[in-house]
Design a protein around this motif. Sequence first.
Motif, PDB file in Angstrom:
ATOM      1  N   MET A   1      -5.243   1.109 -13.481  1.00  0.00           N
ATOM      2  CA  MET A   1      -4.202   0.102 -13.668  1.00  0.00           C
ATOM      3  C   MET A   1      -4.121  -0.779 -12.426  1.00  0.00           C
ATOM      4  O   MET A   1      -4.153  -0.288 -11.301  1.00  0.00           O
ATOM      5  CB  MET A   1      -2.860   0.790 -13.906  1.00  0.00           C
ATOM      6  N   ARG A   2      -4.010  -2.080 -12.620  1.00  0.00           N
ATOM      7  CA  ARG A   2      -3.909  -3.032 -11.516  1.00  0.00           C
ATOM      8  C   ARG A   2      -2.421  -3.293 -11.240  1.00  0.00           C
ATOM      9  O   ARG A   2      -1.683  -3.691 -12.128  1.00  0.00           O
ATOM     10  CB  ARG A   2      -4.638  -4.327 -11.864  1.00  0.00           C
ATOM     11  N   ILE A   3      -2.007  -3.086  -9.989  1.00  0.00           N
ATOM     12  CA  ILE A   3      -0.581  -3.084  -9.654  1.00  0.00           C
ATOM     13  C   ILE A   3      -0.308  -3.981  -8.449  1.00  0.00           C
ATOM     14  O   ILE A   3      -1.075  -3.992  -7.477  1.00  0.00           O
ATOM     15  CB  ILE A   3      -0.098  -1.653  -9.345  1.00  0.00           C
ATOM     16  N   VAL A   4       0.807  -4.708  -8.523  1.00  0.00           N
ATOM     17  CA  VAL A   4       1.348  -5.444  -7.375  1.00  0.00           C
ATOM     18  C   VAL A   4       2.631  -4.758  -6.941  1.00  0.00           C
ATOM     19  O   VAL A   4       3.442  -4.346  -7.782  1.00  0.00           O
ATOM     20  CB  VAL A   4       1.623  -6.918  -7.743  1.00  0.00           C
ATOM     21  N   ILE A   5       2.829  -4.643  -5.634  1.00  0.00           N
ATOM     22  CA  ILE A   5       4.035  -4.018  -5.084  1.00  0.00           C
ATOM     23  C   ILE A   5       4.852  -5.071  -4.347  1.00  0.00           C
ATOM     24  O   ILE A   5       4.340  -5.754  -3.452  1.00  0.00           O
ATOM     25  CB  ILE A   5       3.678  -2.872  -4.117  1.00  0.00           C
ATOM     26  N   GLY A   6       6.117  -5.207  -4.719  1.00  0.00           N
ATOM     27  CA  GLY A   6       7.047  -6.081  -4.012  1.00  0.00           C
ATOM     28  C   GLY A   6       8.086  -5.231  -3.309  1.00  0.00           C
ATOM     29  O   GLY A   6       8.969  -4.662  -3.959  1.00  0.00           O
ATOM     30  N   GLU A   7       7.992  -5.128  -2.001  1.00  0.00           N
ATOM     31  CA  GLU A   7       8.871  -4.246  -1.226  1.00  0.00           C
ATOM     32  C   GLU A   7       8.894  -4.727   0.217  1.00  0.00           C
ATOM     33  O   GLU A   7       7.839  -4.922   0.833  1.00  0.00           O
ATOM     34  CB  GLU A   7       8.348  -2.807  -1.300  1.00  0.00           C
ATOM     35  N   ASP A   8      10.104  -4.940   0.784  1.00  0.00           N
ATOM     36  CA  ASP A   8      10.174  -5.486   2.136  1.00  0.00           C
ATOM     37  C   ASP A   8      10.034  -4.431   3.222  1.00  0.00           C
ATOM     38  O   ASP A   8       9.715  -4.761   4.367  1.00  0.00           O
ATOM     39  CB  ASP A   8      11.468  -6.279   2.334  1.00  0.00           C
ATOM     40  N   SER A   9      10.238  -3.167   2.901  1.00  0.00           N
ATOM     41  CA  SER A   9      10.025  -2.106   3.882  1.00  0.00           C
ATOM     42  C   SER A   9       8.539  -1.776   3.938  1.00  0.00           C
ATOM     43  O   SER A   9       7.971  -1.244   2.981  1.00  0.00           O
ATOM     44  CB  SER A   9      10.821  -0.847   3.495  1.00  0.00           C
ATOM     45  N   ALA A  10       7.911  -2.103   5.071  1.00  0.00           N
ATOM     46  CA  ALA A  10       6.471  -1.883   5.192  1.00  0.00           C
ATOM     47  C   ALA A  10       6.126  -0.409   5.037  1.00  0.00           C
ATOM     48  O   ALA A  10       5.105  -0.060   4.420  1.00  0.00           O
ATOM     49  CB  ALA A  10       5.977  -2.403   6.542  1.00  0.00           C
ATOM     50  N   LEU A  11       6.975   0.473   5.566  1.00  0.00           N
ATOM     51  CA  LEU A  11       6.708   1.903   5.495  1.00  0.00           C
ATOM     52  C   LEU A  11       6.714   2.372   4.040  1.00  0.00           C
ATOM     53  O   LEU A  11       5.790   3.067   3.604  1.00  0.00           O
ATOM     54  CB  LEU A  11       7.750   2.674   6.309  1.00  0.00           C
ATOM     55  N   PHE A  12       7.748   1.986   3.303  1.00  0.00           N
ATOM     56  CA  PHE A  12       7.827   2.408   1.896  1.00  0.00           C
ATOM     57  C   PHE A  12       6.724   1.742   1.081  1.00  0.00           C
ATOM     58  O   PHE A  12       6.107   2.382   0.220  1.00  0.00           O
ATOM     59  CB  PHE A  12       9.199   2.050   1.323  1.00  0.00           C
ATOM     60  N   ARG A  13       6.457   0.476   1.355  1.00  0.00           N
ATOM     61  CA  ARG A  13       5.436  -0.262   0.600  1.00  0.00           C
ATOM     62  C   ARG A  13       4.062   0.385   0.749  1.00  0.00           C
ATOM     63  O   ARG A  13       3.354   0.613  -0.230  1.00  0.00           O
ATOM     64  CB  ARG A  13       5.385  -1.711   1.077  1.00  0.00           C
ATOM     65  N   GLU A  14       3.708   0.711   1.994  1.00  0.00           N
ATOM     66  CA  GLU A  14       2.387   1.279   2.224  1.00  0.00           C
ATOM     67  C   GLU A  14       2.304   2.726   1.729  1.00  0.00           C
ATOM     68  O   GLU A  14       1.260   3.169   1.266  1.00  0.00           O
ATOM     69  CB  GLU A  14       2.033   1.187   3.704  1.00  0.00           C
ATOM     70  N   GLY A  15       3.417   3.435   1.820  1.00  0.00           N
ATOM     71  CA  GLY A  15       3.432   4.795   1.286  1.00  0.00           C
ATOM     72  C   GLY A  15       3.262   4.801  -0.221  1.00  0.00           C
ATOM     73  O   GLY A  15       2.523   5.621  -0.780  1.00  0.00           O
ATOM     74  N   LEU A  16       3.925   3.859  -0.882  1.00  0.00           N
ATOM     75  CA  LEU A  16       3.804   3.746  -2.326  1.00  0.00           C
ATOM     76  C   LEU A  16       2.392   3.323  -2.717  1.00  0.00           C
ATOM     77  O   LEU A  16       1.811   3.841  -3.683  1.00  0.00           O
ATOM     78  CB  LEU A  16       4.826   2.729  -2.848  1.00  0.00           C
ATOM     79  N   ALA A  17       1.831   2.399  -1.957  1.00  0.00           N
ATOM     80  CA  ALA A  17       0.468   1.951  -2.233  1.00  0.00           C
ATOM     81  C   ALA A  17      -0.517   3.110  -2.109  1.00  0.00           C
ATOM     82  O   ALA A  17      -1.437   3.256  -2.933  1.00  0.00           O
ATOM     83  CB  ALA A  17       0.076   0.819  -1.282  1.00  0.00           C
ATOM     84  N   ARG A  18      -0.329   3.938  -1.095  1.00  0.00           N
ATOM     85  CA  ARG A  18      -1.221   5.088  -0.907  1.00  0.00           C
ATOM     86  C   ARG A  18      -1.082   6.082  -2.064  1.00  0.00           C
ATOM     87  O   ARG A  18      -2.075   6.610  -2.581  1.00  0.00           O
ATOM     88  CB  ARG A  18      -0.889   5.779   0.424  1.00  0.00           C
ATOM     89  N   LEU A  19       0.159   6.324  -2.479  1.00  0.00           N
ATOM     90  CA  LEU A  19       0.397   7.244  -3.590  1.00  0.00           C
ATOM     91  C   LEU A  19      -0.297   6.739  -4.861  1.00  0.00           C
ATOM     92  O   LEU A  19      -0.949   7.510  -5.576  1.00  0.00           O
ATOM     93  CB  LEU A  19       1.904   7.376  -3.818  1.00  0.00           C
ATOM     94  N   LEU A  20      -0.149   5.454  -5.136  1.00  0.00           N
ATOM     95  CA  LEU A  20      -0.740   4.897  -6.347  1.00  0.00           C
ATOM     96  C   LEU A  20      -2.264   4.853  -6.266  1.00  0.00           C
ATOM     97  O   LEU A  20      -2.954   5.096  -7.265  1.00  0.00           O
ATOM     98  CB  LEU A  20      -0.179   3.502  -6.603  1.00  0.00           C
ATOM     99  N   ALA A  21      -2.791   4.548  -5.085  1.00  0.00           N
ATOM    100  CA  ALA A  21      -4.244   4.542  -4.911  1.00  0.00           C
ATOM    101  C   ALA A  21      -4.820   5.941  -5.090  1.00  0.00           C
ATOM    102  O   ALA A  21      -5.885   6.115  -5.692  1.00  0.00           O
ATOM    103  CB  ALA A  21      -4.602   3.986  -3.545  1.00  0.00           C
ATOM    104  N   ASP A  22      -4.112   6.936  -4.590  1.00  0.00           N
ATOM    105  CA  ASP A  22      -4.564   8.323  -4.751  1.00  0.00           C
ATOM    106  C   ASP A  22      -4.580   8.733  -6.224  1.00  0.00           C
ATOM    107  O   ASP A  22      -5.291   9.668  -6.607  1.00  0.00           O
ATOM    108  CB  ASP A  22      -3.663   9.274  -3.957  1.00  0.00           C
ATOM    109  N   ALA A  23      -3.759   8.053  -7.034  1.00  0.00           N
ATOM    110  CA  ALA A  23      -3.723   8.335  -8.474  1.00  0.00           C
ATOM    111  C   ALA A  23      -4.707   7.445  -9.238  1.00  0.00           C
ATOM    112  O   ALA A  23      -4.622   7.317 -10.463  1.00  0.00           O
ATOM    113  CB  ALA A  23      -2.309   8.141  -9.006  1.00  0.00           C
ATOM    114  N   ASP A  24      -5.624   6.805  -8.503  1.00  0.00           N
ATOM    115  CA  ASP A  24      -6.699   5.982  -9.089  1.00  0.00           C
ATOM    116  C   ASP A  24      -6.213   4.661  -9.656  1.00  0.00           C
ATOM    117  O   ASP A  24      -6.859   4.085 -10.549  1.00  0.00           O
ATOM    118  CB  ASP A  24      -7.465   6.765 -10.165  1.00  0.00           C
ATOM    119  N   HIS A  25      -5.079   4.160  -9.147  1.00  0.00           N
ATOM    120  CA  HIS A  25      -4.654   2.818  -9.526  1.00  0.00           C
ATOM    121  C   HIS A  25      -5.125   1.831  -8.458  1.00  0.00           C
ATOM    122  O   HIS A  25      -5.308   2.198  -7.296  1.00  0.00           O
ATOM    123  CB  HIS A  25      -3.138   2.753  -9.664  1.00  0.00           C
ATOM    124  N   GLU A  26      -5.299   0.580  -8.849  1.00  0.00           N
ATOM    125  CA  GLU A  26      -5.778  -0.452  -7.927  1.00  0.00           C
ATOM    126  C   GLU A  26      -4.611  -1.330  -7.487  1.00  0.00           C
ATOM    127  O   GLU A  26      -3.945  -1.942  -8.314  1.00  0.00           O
ATOM    128  CB  GLU A  26      -6.852  -1.307  -8.596  1.00  0.00           C
TER     129      GLU A  26
END
Length: 213
Positions: free
Chosen positions: A1-26
């Motif tokens: 699944m191709r996903i865009v993340i809108g989040e102003d907290s860099a820590l939460f944004r990157e943590g969420l991105a890592r979680l989703l990438a680990d689940a094989d999402h792009e």
Amino acid sequence: MRIVIGEDSALFREGLARLLADADHEIVGRAGDAETLVSVVAETRPDLAVIDIRMPPDHTDDGARAARRIRAAHPAMGIILLSQHVETRHSVELVSSGGFGYLLKDRVLDVDEFLDALTRVAAGGSVLDPEVVGRLIGRPHRDDRLATLTPREREVLALMAEGCTNAGIGRRLWLNERTVETHVGSIMAKLGLVNNAEGHRRVLAVLTYLGQH
């Protein structure tokens, strides 16, 4: 699944991105403010946008307003709003069109449930956090038809508002699926929704319950 993340907290944004990438999402785009988010979505055309409600520039409901703009421009795109606190102003309008979820950020910690919610929303379903549903249904209702529902039928309808399937409702209430189907049929009849297609009338039933239809 191709996903865009809108989040102003860099820590939460990157943590969420890592979680989703680990689940094989792009992860095809990231944005730290509402205007950038709208532009990134237009450029990347993702399957799903995960958006924090409170974003710059105003740090109020900028993310939710951006979500409404995104829905208008890309009606088939899935949208999930995340929030630290329950804010219901834009929820009913967005959930009525399907492909929408509203979760409190704490729900991300339940990774399997969160990933399942993303899949359901991207497929056109709706997912509402139980606390969001509780806040919405706690408001005064304007539809007298709701008074005809039994306490069990109201429980079933509340779980429908959370996005549960009949099987999911059965698991939550310890009922077999056939019994849930009977309750759903009774709810639809009492709300006068018997002549609508199944998916459409479930949304209409939820909107009625939320006091907005």
